[in-house]
Design a protein around this motif. Structure first.
Motif, PDB file in Angstrom:
ATOM      1  N   LYS A  50      -5.246  14.714  -0.837  1.00  0.00           N
ATOM      2  CA  LYS A  50      -5.710  15.027   0.506  1.00  0.00           C
ATOM      3  C   LYS A  50      -5.239  13.978   1.514  1.00  0.00           C
ATOM      4  CE  LYS A  50      -8.283  18.548  -0.823  1.00  0.00           C
ATOM      5  NZ  LYS A  50      -7.979  19.937  -0.423  1.00  0.00           N
ATOM      6  N   PHE A  51      -4.974  14.435   2.742  1.00  0.00           N
ATOM      7  CA  PHE A  51      -4.617  13.523   3.817  1.00  0.00           C
ATOM      8  C   PHE A  51      -5.872  13.060   4.540  1.00  0.00           C
ATOM      9  CE2 PHE A  51      -0.513  15.633   3.434  1.00  0.00           C
ATOM     10  CZ  PHE A  51       0.383  14.606   3.692  1.00  0.00           C
ATOM     11  N   GLN A  52      -5.977  11.767   4.773  1.00  0.00           N
ATOM     12  CA  GLN A  52      -7.019  11.276   5.652  1.00  0.00           C
ATOM     13  C   GLN A  52      -6.542  11.462   7.089  1.00  0.00           C
ATOM     14  OE1 GLN A  52      -8.243   7.315   4.625  1.00  0.00           O
ATOM     15  NE2 GLN A  52      -8.721   7.854   2.500  1.00  0.00           N
ATOM     16  N   VAL A  76      -2.076   8.547  -0.351  1.00  0.00           N
ATOM     17  CA  VAL A  76      -1.126   8.658   0.757  1.00  0.00           C
ATOM     18  C   VAL A  76      -1.214   7.439   1.670  1.00  0.00           C
ATOM     19  CG1 VAL A  76      -0.427   9.976   2.783  1.00  0.00           C
ATOM     20  CG2 VAL A  76      -1.127  11.171   0.729  1.00  0.00           C
ATOM     21  N   GLY A  77      -2.454   7.091   2.046  1.00  0.00           N
ATOM     22  CA  GLY A  77      -2.631   5.926   2.919  1.00  0.00           C
ATOM     23  C   GLY A  77      -2.129   4.655   2.273  1.00  0.00           C
ATOM     24  N   ASN A  78      -2.378   4.490   0.962  1.00  0.00           N
ATOM     25  CA  ASN A  78      -1.916   3.295   0.255  1.00  0.00           C
ATOM     26  C   ASN A  78      -0.397   3.212   0.211  1.00  0.00           C
ATOM     27  OD1 ASN A  78      -4.498   2.446  -0.236  1.00  0.00           O
ATOM     28  ND2 ASN A  78      -4.591   3.194  -2.325  1.00  0.00           N
ATOM     29  N   ILE A  79       0.253   4.335  -0.072  1.00  0.00           N
ATOM     30  CA  ILE A  79       1.710   4.369  -0.158  1.00  0.00           C
ATOM     31  C   ILE A  79       2.340   4.111   1.202  1.00  0.00           C
ATOM     32  CG2 ILE A  79       3.703   5.858  -0.562  1.00  0.00           C
ATOM     33  CD1 ILE A  79       2.386   4.850  -3.116  1.00  0.00           C
ATOM     34  N   ILE A  80       1.820   4.777   2.228  1.00  0.00           N
ATOM     35  CA  ILE A  80       2.352   4.583   3.581  1.00  0.00           C
ATOM     36  C   ILE A  80       2.141   3.141   4.026  1.00  0.00           C
ATOM     37  CG2 ILE A  80       2.029   5.172   6.023  1.00  0.00           C
ATOM     38  CD1 ILE A  80       3.626   7.227   4.472  1.00  0.00           C
ATOM     39  N   GLY A  81       0.937   2.613   3.760  1.00  0.00           N
ATOM     40  CA  GLY A  81       0.661   1.219   4.116  1.00  0.00           C
ATOM     41  C   GLY A  81       1.600   0.264   3.409  1.00  0.00           C
ATOM     42  N   SER A  82       1.862   0.516   2.132  1.00  0.00           N
ATOM     43  CA  SER A  82       2.781  -0.322   1.357  1.00  0.00           C
ATOM     44  C   SER A  82       4.186  -0.270   1.933  1.00  0.00           C
ATOM     45  CB  SER A  82       2.788   0.131  -0.109  1.00  0.00           C
ATOM     46  OG  SER A  82       3.715  -0.622  -0.867  1.00  0.00           O
ATOM     47  N   ASN A  83       4.634   0.934   2.320  1.00  0.00           N
ATOM     48  CA  ASN A  83       5.981   1.068   2.907  1.00  0.00           C
ATOM     49  C   ASN A  83       6.097   0.320   4.223  1.00  0.00           C
ATOM     50  OD1 ASN A  83       6.591   2.655   0.725  1.00  0.00           O
ATOM     51  ND2 ASN A  83       7.287   4.417   1.896  1.00  0.00           N
ATOM     52  N   ILE A  84       5.029   0.368   5.031  1.00  0.00           N
ATOM     53  CA  ILE A  84       5.032  -0.371   6.298  1.00  0.00           C
ATOM     54  C   ILE A  84       5.046  -1.873   6.031  1.00  0.00           C
ATOM     55  CG2 ILE A  84       3.657  -0.913   8.360  1.00  0.00           C
ATOM     56  CD1 ILE A  84       2.738   2.015   8.357  1.00  0.00           C
ATOM     57  N   PHE A  85       4.222  -2.331   5.087  1.00  0.00           N
ATOM     58  CA  PHE A  85       4.198  -3.747   4.702  1.00  0.00           C
ATOM     59  C   PHE A  85       5.589  -4.200   4.250  1.00  0.00           C
ATOM     60  CE2 PHE A  85      -0.543  -4.524   3.424  1.00  0.00           C
ATOM     61  CZ  PHE A  85      -0.899  -4.250   4.737  1.00  0.00           C
ATOM     62  N   ASN A  86       6.224  -3.381   3.412  1.00  0.00           N
ATOM     63  CA  ASN A  86       7.526  -3.751   2.852  1.00  0.00           C
ATOM     64  C   ASN A  86       8.558  -4.033   3.946  1.00  0.00           C
ATOM     65  OD1 ASN A  86       6.573  -3.531   0.259  1.00  0.00           O
ATOM     66  ND2 ASN A  86       7.543  -1.569  -0.173  1.00  0.00           N
ATOM     67  N   ASN A 120      -3.157  19.721   5.149  1.00  0.00           N
ATOM     68  CA  ASN A 120      -3.841  18.436   4.938  1.00  0.00           C
ATOM     69  C   ASN A 120      -3.878  17.973   3.489  1.00  0.00           C
ATOM     70  OD1 ASN A 120      -4.495  18.222   7.731  1.00  0.00           O
ATOM     71  ND2 ASN A 120      -6.211  19.633   7.400  1.00  0.00           N
ATOM     72  N   GLU A 121      -2.818  18.325   2.723  1.00  0.00           N
ATOM     73  CA  GLU A 121      -2.726  17.800   1.372  1.00  0.00           C
ATOM     74  C   GLU A 121      -1.289  17.856   0.869  1.00  0.00           C
ATOM     75  OE1 GLU A 121      -5.219  20.242  -1.168  1.00  0.00           O
ATOM     76  OE2 GLU A 121      -3.446  21.234  -1.976  1.00  0.00           O
ATOM     77  N   VAL A 122      -0.997  16.945  -0.074  1.00  0.00           N
ATOM     78  CA  VAL A 122       0.266  17.011  -0.796  1.00  0.00           C
ATOM     79  C   VAL A 122      -0.048  17.803  -2.060  1.00  0.00           C
ATOM     80  CG1 VAL A 122       2.158  15.721  -1.832  1.00  0.00           C
ATOM     81  CG2 VAL A 122       0.895  14.724   0.071  1.00  0.00           C
ATOM     82  N   SER A 123       0.380  19.079  -2.103  1.00  0.00           N
ATOM     83  CA  SER A 123       0.053  19.954  -3.228  1.00  0.00           C
ATOM     84  C   SER A 123       0.921  19.613  -4.441  1.00  0.00           C
ATOM     85  CB  SER A 123       0.276  21.409  -2.827  1.00  0.00           C
ATOM     86  OG  SER A 123       1.661  21.642  -2.574  1.00  0.00           O
TER      87      SER A 123
END
Length: 317
Positions: free
Chosen positions: A95-97, A239-249, A293-296
């Motif tokens: 699910k997308f936040q 999703v939020g964790n992955i996106i956050g990690s990509n931004i951090f990287n 609102n989700e990655v199926s």
């Protein structure tokens, strides 16, 4: 050659355990100092999962291996999206936040575009440009803290008692932090030095090594965390964790690495950067097409197929 492979494996073990020690030690001391749990999670823990990429990229930059430093980050970001998020979604739809859909994904797209522009300006990332990335990273950290505090996600279950706080040893956790940093440092050295040796022996470019072995290896913390969460049915935060990690990287790791030693940019990475940008934009599309609102599971399958195609392109071009 077998020794070099063993040293790389040991390096990855040191990286992952070093990040664990650093996060555990820092989090415990933060609790001892009564810093809110949510701030610890959004800063120390989030940055901690990016420590393997940070130490490998910084080690590469110091050694003058710009291809490995940049390739590690591009490869890790592609791996995070296509392999890790794809695999997690196949296991359990994600699910997308709301803030991820409307703020963090567009932010990640924008930051990727900025990164592409900086890389292709004189084909290098200067110290001035690195300071811009670091400034954007600070802004992103402040944003995550604001969102965390506003959301009030510090539940009763997450609070700890005065007795628990008293039982936290500053000395013990300081040792954890020191051990974590030492593990990260030597792990990064082992991986970069031995990867260079193997690349030279088989006449494989540093680019290929960094986009595959280093990228997947340094993404192991994200892989284990996301897949475990998916298996347990808690994949909504993935999703939020992955996106956050990509931004951090991009902001933290490229920013710090290029500040230490300005990095030259190989324009052949543009193909991988375009794939990264398309993959991130596709995530935005997934959030608005049925099922919304989700990655199926089917979306996850698309990502996994894209990752296989991406690997094929790496070895063809």
């Amino acid at each position: 050659m077998l020794i070099n492979v063993i040293m790389i494996i040991i390096g990855f073990i040191l990286l992952i355990k070093g990040a664990d020690f650093l996060v555990d030690g820092s989090s415990s001391i933060a609790k001892k100092l009564r810093i809110p749990e949510i701030i610890v999670g959004l800063t120390i823990v989030s940055i901690g999962t990016s420590m393997p990429e940070l130490f490998v990229s910084v080690t590469s930059a110091i050694g003058g291996h710009s291809d490995m430093s940049i390739g590690n980050i591009i490869g890790s970001n592609v791996c995070n999206l296509l392999l890790i998020l794809g695999l997690s979604a196949v296991i359990s739809p994600i699910k997308f936040q709301k803030q991820t859909k409307y703020i963090e994904i567009p932010m990640c797209i924008l930051i990727t575009v900025i990164f592409m522009i900086l890389c292709n300006t004189d084909n290098r990332i200067t110290k001035i440009e690195s300071l811009l990335l670091i400034l954007l990273f600070i802004i992103f950290i402040l944003y995550t803290i604001f969102i965390g505090l506003k959301g009030g996600s510090l539940n009763k279950e997450e609070k700890i008692s005065n007795k628990d706080i008293k039982n936290i040893s500053i000395l013990k956790n300081t040792i954890y932090i020191i051990l974590g940093i030492v593990g990260l440092k030597f792990g990064g050295d082992f991986i970069v030095d031995n990867s260079v040796i193997i690349a030279e022996h088989f006449k494989i470019s540093e680019k290929i090594i960094s986009l595959t072995i280093l990228a997947i290896g340094t993404s192991l913390p994200e892989l284990v965390t996301s897949v475990t969460a998916a298996i347990k049915g808690n994949s909504d935060i993935a999703v939020g964790n992955i996106i956050g990690s990509n931004i951090f990287n991009i902001l933290l790791i490229i920013g710090v690495s290029s500040f230490i030693n300005p990095m030259s940019y190989n324009v052949t990475y543009n193909i991988q950067l375009i794939i990264l940008l398309i993959s991130t934009m596709l995530l935005s599309v997934f959030s608005i097409i049925p099922p919304k609102n989700e990655v199926s599971r089917s979306n996850g399958g698309i990502y996994l197929v894209m990752y296989v195609i991406y690997l094929i392109i790496l070895f063809i071009i």
